[in-house]
Design a protein around this motif. Structure first.
Motif, PDB file in Angstrom:
ATOM      1  N   THR A  22       0.849  -1.186   0.000  1.00 34.92           N
ATOM      2  CA  THR A  22       0.000   0.000   0.000  1.00 34.92           C
ATOM      3  C   THR A  22       0.887   1.239   0.000  1.00 34.92           C
ATOM      4  O   THR A  22       1.708   1.415   0.898  1.00 34.92           O
ATOM      5  N   ASP A  30      -0.423   7.160  -1.490  1.00 40.05           N
ATOM      6  CA  ASP A  30      -1.608   7.683  -2.172  1.00 40.05           C
ATOM      7  C   ASP A  30      -2.777   6.700  -2.111  1.00 40.05           C
ATOM      8  O   ASP A  30      -3.765   6.856  -2.816  1.00 40.05           O
ATOM      9  N   THR A  58      -2.885   3.656  -3.150  1.00 40.97           N
ATOM     10  CA  THR A  58      -2.871   2.659  -4.208  1.00 40.97           C
ATOM     11  C   THR A  58      -2.371   1.351  -3.618  1.00 40.97           C
ATOM     12  O   THR A  58      -1.344   1.325  -2.933  1.00 40.97           O
ATOM     13  N   TYR A  76      -1.272  -2.650  -4.363  1.00 45.77           N
ATOM     14  CA  TYR A  76      -0.874  -3.698  -5.298  1.00 45.77           C
ATOM     15  C   TYR A  76      -0.812  -4.997  -4.514  1.00 45.77           C
ATOM     16  O   TYR A  76      -0.261  -5.030  -3.406  1.00 45.77           O
ATOM     17  N   THR A 128      -2.822  -5.355 -10.047  1.00 48.81           N
ATOM     18  CA  THR A 128      -2.841  -3.899  -9.973  1.00 48.81           C
ATOM     19  C   THR A 128      -4.150  -3.402  -9.365  1.00 48.81           C
ATOM     20  O   THR A 128      -5.096  -4.171  -9.198  1.00 48.81           O
ATOM     21  N   PRO A 129      -4.199  -2.112  -9.053  1.00 45.29           N
ATOM     22  CA  PRO A 129      -5.406  -1.544  -8.437  1.00 45.29           C
ATOM     23  C   PRO A 129      -6.661  -1.829  -9.252  1.00 45.29           C
ATOM     24  O   PRO A 129      -6.582  -2.187 -10.421  1.00 45.29           O
TER      25      PRO A 129
END
Length: 113
Positions: A43, A46, A48, A50, A75-76
């Motif tokens: 994490t 921001d 995001t 993965y 991926t996100p």
């Protein structure tokens, strides 16, 4: 040698995303890591996230200080297919660096002694 503790702790190593320094936390996913695969969440500041998984049965020592494995990067949200990748762990006198590299993405984190 393991890459993360077996406890459900969150680790805050030095991180890079696509070669740029960034803040991140590594979270081992409880119950998802087995003797055949590892599963962690990375994490970034921001928010995001993965998900990275490594096929432990595929791991090979490239040298005394380098180990490589087949891996996948999830991926996100918005990309439901995992990205085929490789994992490389490099041991240094002062710590260890871990990298997940796939098409268009390179996630790196390292711990210093």
């Amino acid at each position: 040698m393991t890459t993360t503790p077996s406890a459900n702790a969150q680790l805050s190593p030095n991180c890079e995303r696509n070669g740029k320094r960034d803040y991140c936390a590594i979270t081992p996913v409880a119950g998802a890591t087995t003797e055949k695969r590892s599963f962690d969440m990375i994490t970034f500041a921001d928010h995001t996230v993965y998900e990275v998984t490594r096929n432990l049965k595929s791991c090979k020592k490239a040298s005394e200080k380098i180990e490589t494995c087949n891996a996948k990067i999830i991926t996100p949200p918005g990309n439901p297919k995992p990205i085929p990748a490789f994992y490389r762990r490099t041991f240094y006198e002062g710590g260890v660096k871990q990298e997940y590299v796939g098409k268009g993405i390179r996630l790196t984190y390292f711990f210093l002694d």
